[in-house]
Scaffold this active site. Structure first.
Site, PDB file in Angstrom:
ATOM      1  N   ARG A 117      -0.572  -3.764 -15.104  1.00 53.05           N
ATOM      2  CA  ARG A 117      -1.842  -3.218 -14.605  1.00 53.05           C
ATOM      3  C   ARG A 117      -3.300  -3.316 -15.009  1.00 53.05           C
ATOM      4  O   ARG A 117      -4.096  -3.802 -14.730  1.00 53.05           O
ATOM      5  CB  ARG A 117      -1.343  -1.828 -14.033  1.00 53.05           C
ATOM      6  CG  ARG A 117      -0.493  -1.260 -12.875  1.00 53.05           C
ATOM      7  CD  ARG A 117      -0.234  -0.019 -12.902  1.00 53.05           C
ATOM      8  NE  ARG A 117      -1.095   1.123 -12.810  1.00 53.05           N
ATOM      9  CZ  ARG A 117      -0.955   2.197 -13.106  1.00 53.05           C
ATOM     10  NH1 ARG A 117       0.405   2.508 -13.265  1.00 53.05           N
ATOM     11  NH2 ARG A 117      -1.805   3.214 -13.030  1.00 53.05           N
ATOM     12  N   HIS A 125       2.204  -6.711  -3.891  1.00 55.71           N
ATOM     13  CA  HIS A 125       1.611  -5.842  -4.773  1.00 55.71           C
ATOM     14  C   HIS A 125       2.200  -4.423  -3.779  1.00 55.71           C
ATOM     15  O   HIS A 125       1.060  -3.728  -3.307  1.00 55.71           O
ATOM     16  CB  HIS A 125       0.434  -6.027  -4.808  1.00 55.71           C
ATOM     17  CG  HIS A 125      -0.157  -5.035  -6.161  1.00 55.71           C
ATOM     18  ND1 HIS A 125       0.173  -5.367  -7.252  1.00 55.71           N
ATOM     19  CD2 HIS A 125      -0.973  -4.072  -6.010  1.00 55.71           C
ATOM     20  CE1 HIS A 125      -0.568  -4.476  -8.303  1.00 55.71           C
ATOM     21  NE2 HIS A 125      -1.126  -3.550  -7.245  1.00 55.71           N
ATOM     22  N   TYR A 168     -13.978  -2.559   7.964  1.00 55.67           N
ATOM     23  CA  TYR A 168     -15.309  -2.901   8.592  1.00 55.67           C
ATOM     24  C   TYR A 168     -15.602  -4.168   7.821  1.00 55.67           C
ATOM     25  O   TYR A 168     -16.711  -4.924   8.397  1.00 55.67           O
ATOM     26  CB  TYR A 168     -16.406  -1.973   8.115  1.00 55.67           C
ATOM     27  CG  TYR A 168     -16.025  -0.584   9.072  1.00 55.67           C
ATOM     28  CD1 TYR A 168     -16.215  -0.602  10.391  1.00 55.67           C
ATOM     29  CD2 TYR A 168     -15.896   0.491   8.535  1.00 55.67           C
ATOM     30  CE1 TYR A 168     -15.824   0.559  11.031  1.00 55.67           C
ATOM     31  CE2 TYR A 168     -15.797   1.842   8.934  1.00 55.67           C
ATOM     32  CZ  TYR A 168     -15.664   1.597  10.398  1.00 55.67           C
ATOM     33  OH  TYR A 168     -15.614   2.979  10.945  1.00 55.67           O
TER      34      TYR A 168
END
Length: 449
Positions: free
Chosen positions: A29, A75, A119
């Site tokens: 990570r 993922h 968006y």
């Protein structure tokens, strides 16, 4: 049935579990790979966009589509981490060479967050495509994804030195990383020097690298010795000041215009801080502050009167505001073996060059294998053209034409199969000439490789 109970100490279980968790956070990570400069979530997002064909010369696609596909295939850790990574890779005020071309509201230097993923739209940049060049040519190893249904690259081929160009930041368990962006041209100068002088000291590399090159601009004010020591140790502090100039207004009056601010400083909060100091009369030499920014940064500072020394006023502001900030560099990365280390600048450059060397060999071998396979087929075709009448006779009259051809003309299985699959229209003279030309061209390319 006997109970399967294993007696053990709490301390042992806690220690093992914590170490496993810590290593998972560090490797999977928080820390980037020194070879491609990417964390797993970034690598998986870019690879998913590559597989979907969302490239710089094609239309944008909805970010939500990219995030959902990445989460489902590669993922499985929630959409927010994937979208956050996508947004950062698209922000030109955080990345020197953005990897994602964002369309819509992807945040701003003012501190605004990005719009929701439904968006915004995105596609890969040319820089990102260069990072992945060779993925289909056996340039790197692949491994199974979490569910075993797909494959993902272990590391990108990395034609470009992404780690130094874009930097990285991350907090793991017990360790962290914070690498500043650098200028692509200067990084390449350092790499070229290291190729020609593999046993060189760090100093000539730093003289070519010069120091960080932040996308928001600003000036690194440290002395060269300090910068050199930071790169030698792999950790240290860079001091960055805003870039400003004095604008003459006539009649002896002037104003100060700040055109570049330090990296990671939120412009709106910076102006609020200056206004607060002004209101509390902590900066007696300053009369007013205005934000006249459009696309470029333009912060206007009005002195109390024409006799105020501009340098003295700016020194006050540097001392009390984020017009001067500090960047704490910590070059903590995963090396080519996946082990976390704090590396000096020469080690980082060397790791990148070693990786590129391996990629170059693997791509060359992949192409050689393709050429050899094609040359084998073309050799069979040329034998067929030289013995065309006999080949036709064998095909028409023999029960096992493949075996007879292989024995009579010493053909391989692939060559015989290719000859049997030839179409009648391929038997014209022009086709033979073209095959000879292709054979010569491929033989020349093989020699170069």
């Amino acid at each position: 049935m006997q109970e399967q109970i294993i007696k053990t100490e709490y301390s042992e279980i806690m220690q093992k579990s914590y170490i496993d968790y810590a290593m998972s956070v560090i490797i999977s990570r928080a820390l980037p790979d020194v070879r491609d400069g990417l964390k797993p979530v970034q690598r998986r997002t870019l690879y998913d966009m590559y597989e979907l064909g969302i490239r710089y010369d094609r239309p944008y696609r909805k970010s939500a589509r990219i995030v959902g596909d990445t989460m489902g295939k590669y993922h499985p850790h929630g959409d927010s981490s994937i979208y956050d990574a996508l947004v950062v890779m698209a922000q030109d005020f955080k990345k020197g060479m953005p990897l994602v071309d964002g369309h819509g509201n992807f945040g701003s230097i003012e501190g605004d967050g990005a719009a929701a993923m439904r968006y915004t739209e995105a596609r890969l940049t040319e820089f990102a495509m260069a990072l992945m060049e060779g993925l289909n040519e056996n340039a790197v190893d692949f491994r199974e994804t979490y569910d075993g249904e797909e494959d993902e690259p272990v590391v990108m081929p990395s034609m470009v030195p992404n780690l130094l160009c874009n930097g990285s930041a991350g907090i793991a368990v017990g360790m962290a990383t914070n690498i500043p962006p650098h200028n692509l041209s200067e990084v390449c100068d350092a790499l070229l020097y290291l190729i020609d002088n593999p046993d060189c000291e760090i100093e000539p590399l730093v003289r070519r690298l010069k120091g960080p090159d932040f996308p928001t601009g600003g000036v690194v004010i440290d002395k060269f010795e300090s910068i050199l020591n930071t790169y030698k140790d792999g950790r240290g502090v860079f001091r960055i000041r805003a870039k400003w100039e004095k604008e003459d207004l006539g009649h002896g009056q002037y104003q100060i215009v700040v055109k570049e601010i330090p990296y990671q400083v939120v412009k709106s909060k910076l102006i609020e801080k200056i206004a607060e100091l002004l209101f509390n009369k902590k900066i007696p030499l300053l009369a007013d502050v205005r934000d006249e920014s459009s696309h470029d940064v333009r912060i206007v500072l009005e002195p109390k009167n024409r006799t105020v020394d501009a340098n003295l006023l700016m020194e006050h502001l540097f001392k009390q505001t984020e017009l001067e900030s500090r960047f704490n560099m910590n070059m903590n990365v995963l090396d080519s073996e996946g082990v976390p280390h704090v590396l000096d600048i020469k080690q980082v450059l060397k790791e990148f060059l070693n990786h590129r060397h391996i990629v170059l060999q693997r791509r060359a071998q992949y192409r050689l294998d393709k050429i050899n396979a094609r040359l084998e087929i073309l050799s069979g075709y040329l034998i067929a053209y030289l013995n065309l009448d006999e080949i036709i006779r064998i095909i028409r009259e023999e029960d096992e034409p493949k075996a007879v051809m292989m024995k009579e003309f010493k053909l391989t299985d692939n060559q015989a199969e290719a000859i049997l699959n030839m179409k009648l229209r391929s038997l014209r003279k022009l086709e033979e000439t073209e095959i000879k030309q292709e054979f010569d061209d491929l033989s020349s390319e093989k020699g170069e490789l």
